[in-house]
Motif scaffolding. Sequence first.
Motif, PDB file in Angstrom:
ATOM      1  N   ASP A 321     102.623 130.721  40.459  1.00 39.38           N
ATOM      2  CA  ASP A 321     103.557 129.244  40.452  1.00 39.38           C
ATOM      3  C   ASP A 321     104.253 129.034  40.079  1.00 39.38           C
ATOM      4  N   HIS A 341     110.417 119.622  48.834  1.00 39.85           N
ATOM      5  CA  HIS A 341     110.248 119.917  49.884  1.00 39.85           C
ATOM      6  C   HIS A 341     108.504 121.357  49.660  1.00 39.85           C
ATOM      7  N   GLU A 344     106.376 120.721  47.800  1.00 32.97           N
ATOM      8  CA  GLU A 344     105.292 119.468  48.118  1.00 32.97           C
ATOM      9  C   GLU A 344     104.410 120.497  49.359  1.00 32.97           C
ATOM     10  N   MET A 345     105.165 121.607  49.889  1.00 34.14           N
ATOM     11  CA  MET A 345     104.153 122.108  50.910  1.00 34.14           C
ATOM     12  C   MET A 345     102.736 122.562  50.144  1.00 34.14           C
ATOM     13  N   HIS A 346     103.776 123.351  49.290  1.00 36.52           N
ATOM     14  CA  HIS A 346     103.033 124.413  48.474  1.00 36.52           C
ATOM     15  C   HIS A 346     101.512 124.599  47.664  1.00 36.52           C
ATOM     16  N   ALA A 347     101.887 122.469  47.417  1.00 36.03           N
ATOM     17  CA  ALA A 347     100.668 121.975  46.611  1.00 36.03           C
ATOM     18  C   ALA A 347      99.674 121.858  47.975  1.00 36.03           C
ATOM     19  N   LYS A 348      99.917 121.298  49.201  1.00 32.93           N
ATOM     20  CA  LYS A 348      99.256 121.251  50.158  1.00 32.93           C
ATOM     21  C   LYS A 348      98.076 122.908  50.649  1.00 32.93           C
ATOM     22  N   GLU A 349      99.115 123.347  50.909  1.00 31.47           N
ATOM     23  CA  GLU A 349      98.654 124.711  51.569  1.00 31.47           C
ATOM     24  C   GLU A 349      99.116 126.192  50.601  1.00 31.47           C
ATOM     25  N   PRO A 350      98.281 126.053  49.777  1.00 33.96           N
ATOM     26  CA  PRO A 350      98.627 127.022  48.308  1.00 33.96           C
ATOM     27  C   PRO A 350      98.528 128.642  49.221  1.00 33.96           C
ATOM     28  N   LYS A 352      99.339 129.803  51.236  1.00 39.57           N
ATOM     29  CA  LYS A 352     100.366 130.344  52.198  1.00 39.57           C
ATOM     30  C   LYS A 352     101.632 131.274  51.717  1.00 39.57           C
TER      31      LYS A 352
END
Length: 487
Positions: A321, A341, A344-350, A352
């Motif tokens: 990461d 973006h 940011e999505m990664h912080a929510k769904e690492p 994936k």
Amino acid sequence: MAAPALRRRCGRAAGLWGGPPRAPPPLPLPLRRRAHEQPRRARGAGGLLAAQCERGLFQEVFPAQSAEEQLPGLLEPGRPPLTAYCGFDPTADSLHVGHLLAVMALLHFQRAGHNVIAVVGGATARLGDPSGRQHAREPLSAERVRAHARGLRAGLRRLFENHRELFWAAGGRRLGQAELLDNACWLGRQPLLDFLGGAGGRLRMGTLLSRQSCQARLRSPEGMSLAEFLYPALQAYDFLHLHQRHGCRIQLGGADQMGNIMSGYELVTKMTGTDVFGITVPLITSTTGDKLGKTAGNAVWLNRDKTSPFELYQFFVRQQDNIVEKYLKLFTFLPLEEIDHIMEMHAKEPEKWGPQKRLAAEVTKLVHGREGLESAKRCTKALYYSSVEALEAMSDQELQELFRQASSAELMLEPGMNVLDLCRKANAIPDGPSGYQKITDGGVSINGIRVTNPESVLILGQHILKNGVSLLRIGKKNYYIIKWLQL
Ligand SMILES: Nc1ncnc2c1ncn2[C@@H]1O[C@H](COP(=O)(O)OP(=O)(O)OP(=O)(O)O)[C@@H](O)[C@H]1O
Ligand SMILES: N[C@@H](Cc1ccc(O)cc1)C(=O)O
């Protein structure tokens, strides 16, 4: 200094990827001597320079003061195109991921409408660049250098073509021209005495000796050969030649190239009086901090026969990461807002691994094209998700590439052959009762389906796929690819 086999190509000046031959623009600017200056971290007011500094791609500029004063303006959109070059020595027959960063810098110049030249160092590779090296390179015969140069040329051509076809949505903007040259074409024709009397007379010994790469080698027990010592002078001559013949004003290179770039600057400004510039990209290192490349033996290659699209894809999917955001900025053309973006999505769904997969997909597509990316995904599905459809769709080339990752065996199907026979013949389980038990305990699967009966007879279409292949998995991670002969 002769390289006869390459001479045939030398007269050609046409753009390789479009456009007529370019006339060298005369650039007579007042002579300024700035060779004493130190390079400085790249900063830019606007346009390409600022954009690439923000991405972290441009690390240092030289000479600091005039680069900061002039480059932002010269690179501003709407200004006449400049020409930038970067050299690659054919010390191996393939480019690697470290080189890709220098190519990215060329591509960003091209995208901003500037013209770029990739130089294959058919002459310089014969000497070996001492920059950043503790030991001299193994000398390469002219024949091997020529063979390697063919590999590099093909790799560079593919990158520029893939970029133009798959990553360039013009939108009214002009893609700069790209040319591929080999310095054997001019250095190989350069009489020694002319070289020494011309360029050799302009370069100062004190400056060449003071370079860090030279100092380090002179202090080493092995010392430094005259050929290695003269290397920066030849690279400097390249810059002069490209400046005079192609109007080139910018040399790009990895951070380890700054010394050679400074020598080029010195030579061009002294001989022509024109302001020219150097820009470096950061060095890509391994997790242990070594420069990624041939010397450290950790190169991730761009030629398919050395590193398959699947292996390249996996190299980027495995990035941690703390690295992946930096690599998205360096190795892709995705806008910075999109990268924000994705992160940011990664912080929510690492779980994936979104940024890693996107990075891997973008780089694999640039290096191996759409088909290469599909192949990488197919191999990933087959190996890590046990997808029967993916495995059945695999070509022989992909299978061979996968054989490099997983253990493999070629077997003949005998009548009545069962699961236990298969596992034993593939040397996938131990002999005796413990091997038998491994199957009954549920530790074995064939084509993604667990098999718990060692005596089950192998069935075509189930255990053996349509393309004559079986994927055997022992435990969680041990894969064996079985190619059935004479089915
Ligand atoms: N790991 C890397 N990160 C960034 N740039 C690199 C990397 N490796 C090579 N480059 C750059 O690519 C260009 C061509 O390099 P070249 O083919 O001569 O390899 P090199 O620098 O001698 O490395 P090696 O032989 O160790 O792979 C140079 O500008 C060099 O700085
Ligand atoms: N010296 C560079 C390769 C190179 C060769 C010729 C040049 O004109 C420029 C760069 C390297 O070893 O990384």
